[in-house]
Design an enzyme around this catalytic site. Sequence first.
Site, mmCIF file in Angstrom:
data_model
loop_
_atom_site.group_PDB
_atom_site.id
_atom_site.type_symbol
_atom_site.label_atom_id
_atom_site.label_comp_id
_atom_site.label_asym_id
_atom_site.label_seq_id
_atom_site.Cartn_x
_atom_site.Cartn_y
_atom_site.Cartn_z
ATOM 1 N N ASP A 11 -26.656 5.538 8.007
ATOM 2 C CA ASP A 11 -25.371 4.910 8.308
ATOM 3 C C ASP A 11 -25.519 4.237 9.670
ATOM 4 O O ASP A 11 -26.500 4.458 10.383
ATOM 5 C CB ASP A 11 -24.267 5.988 8.356
ATOM 6 C CG ASP A 11 -22.916 5.418 8.746
ATOM 7 O OD1 ASP A 11 -22.500 4.401 8.163
ATOM 8 O OD2 ASP A 11 -22.265 5.968 9.665
ATOM 9 N N SER A 12 -24.483 3.490 10.059
ATOM 10 C CA SER A 12 -24.489 2.880 11.389
ATOM 11 C C SER A 12 -24.248 3.928 12.477
ATOM 12 O O SER A 12 -24.264 3.595 13.660
ATOM 13 C CB SER A 12 -23.389 1.820 11.477
ATOM 14 O OG SER A 12 -22.129 2.457 11.340
ATOM 15 N N CYS A 74 -23.281 4.135 3.880
ATOM 16 C CA CYS A 74 -22.503 3.182 4.680
ATOM 17 C C CYS A 74 -22.066 2.066 3.741
ATOM 18 O O CYS A 74 -22.911 1.450 3.065
ATOM 19 C CB CYS A 74 -23.410 2.623 5.781
ATOM 20 S SG CYS A 74 -22.676 1.288 6.743
ATOM 21 N N THR A 76 -20.658 -0.817 4.557
ATOM 22 C CA THR A 76 -20.996 -2.131 5.107
ATOM 23 C C THR A 76 -22.454 -2.469 4.792
ATOM 24 O O THR A 76 -22.775 -3.569 4.340
ATOM 25 C CB THR A 76 -20.756 -2.132 6.632
ATOM 26 O OG1 THR A 76 -19.449 -1.615 6.879
ATOM 27 C CG2 THR A 76 -20.885 -3.514 7.220
ATOM 28 N N GLU A 153 -16.501 7.031 16.255
ATOM 29 C CA GLU A 153 -17.778 7.310 16.951
ATOM 30 C C GLU A 153 -17.509 7.960 18.313
ATOM 31 O O GLU A 153 -18.236 8.842 18.761
ATOM 32 C CB GLU A 153 -18.560 6.003 17.180
ATOM 33 C CG GLU A 153 -19.257 5.446 15.962
ATOM 34 C CD GLU A 153 -20.487 6.252 15.523
ATOM 35 O OE1 GLU A 153 -21.276 6.651 16.386
ATOM 36 O OE2 GLU A 153 -20.643 6.459 14.305
ATOM 37 N N CYS A 184 -15.039 3.119 4.106
ATOM 38 C CA CYS A 184 -15.992 3.201 5.224
ATOM 39 C C CYS A 184 -16.268 4.686 5.388
ATOM 40 O O CYS A 184 -15.323 5.495 5.389
ATOM 41 C CB CYS A 184 -15.379 2.630 6.495
ATOM 42 S SG CYS A 184 -16.334 3.009 7.995
ATOM 43 N N HIS A 186 -17.003 6.450 7.743
ATOM 44 C CA HIS A 186 -16.433 7.113 8.927
ATOM 45 C C HIS A 186 -15.036 7.683 8.640
ATOM 46 O O HIS A 186 -14.605 8.643 9.279
ATOM 47 C CB HIS A 186 -16.305 6.119 10.087
ATOM 48 C CG HIS A 186 -17.591 5.830 10.806
ATOM 49 N ND1 HIS A 186 -18.607 5.095 10.254
ATOM 50 C CD2 HIS A 186 -18.014 6.188 12.045
ATOM 51 C CE1 HIS A 186 -19.603 4.998 11.128
ATOM 52 N NE2 HIS A 186 -19.269 5.656 12.221
HETATM 53 N N1 DGL Z 1 -19.742 3.789 8.148
HETATM 54 C C1 DGL Z 1 -19.727 2.416 7.898
HETATM 55 C C2 DGL Z 1 -19.232 1.984 6.565
HETATM 56 O O1 DGL Z 1 -19.157 2.790 5.664
HETATM 57 C C3 DGL Z 1 -19.902 1.384 8.926
HETATM 58 C C4 DGL Z 1 -18.999 1.331 10.078
HETATM 59 C C5 DGL Z 1 -19.455 0.300 11.054
HETATM 60 O O2 DGL Z 1 -20.562 0.444 11.581
HETATM 61 O O3 DGL Z 1 -18.720 -0.675 11.309
HETATM 62 O O4 DGL Z 1 -18.932 0.845 6.365
#
Ligand code: DGL
Length: 263
Positions: A11-12, A74, A76, A153, A184, A186
């Site tokens: 993930d990011s 993730c 994205t 984060e 997302c 997160h």
């Molecule tokens: N956790 C991420 C997602 O599912 C990315 C969030 C990000 O880095 O902007 O899209």
Amino acid sequence: MKKNYNIGVFDSGVGGTTVLKRIIELLPNENIIYYGDNGNAPYGEKTIKEIQGFCLDIMDFFMMNNCKAVVIACNTATAASLELIKEKYTVPVIGVISPGAKSAVEASTNKCIGVLSTPFTAASNAYADEIAKYSKTAKVYQEGCPELCPMIEAGWETFEDRETIIKNHISKFPRNVDTVVLGCTHYPIARKDIARNFCGNIVDPARETSVALYNTLKNSNLLSDSDTKGKIDFFVSGDKDKFRKVAEQFLGFEIKTLYRIEK
Ligand code: DGL
């Protein structure tokens, strides 16, 4: 033996731990390498080329470290790179958007579905395209939320305006939306605040993603044959302490091995 190689999960940043948690529940004996690219987060406001570049670097890292399968934990990165990664690598690769779309269609009664995600995922139309594969008549409303990933984060509960921000995004959906997808990875960390402001179904793609991983490993004869608990190694490209704090709180266990990748 390849069966006891690692599963790469990335993930990011810390968001993919919401998927990791479900994978550990379903596949406790697998060895896992988790990569949180928090030095490059947020992905959600980057260009497709930038995101693809990050993803390919992470894939190369996984290939050097004996990964038998990869989960793009993730949305994205899934929207930007799933097809490209599948073209370039031979290991099985699972994204989160198809499992999320399937769960949303199953949960929704009237097929009016809202998706909260990063601006990149919303603009990519990936959820609407994927939901259309499961329901031809579904109406999909995609709302990009630029503030949420950086706040999560940094420690979601430290922000006093968090509820106002959530409320504002949810108010963009028409009233007949009966299901909201946490588009997302997160966002499950902020789930309580989302649930306080939306009383329909809330779909987290994580569980269905872990089932997709299980089925893929099984069909490829790659399920681990170990009968002891797997090892989980964590790698980040940015701040270790911030990652540890948020990840341990969500996962509910102490992270023993956490390394910072120097670039
Ligand atoms: N956790 C991420 C997602 O599912 C990315 C969030 C990000 O880095 O902007 O899209």
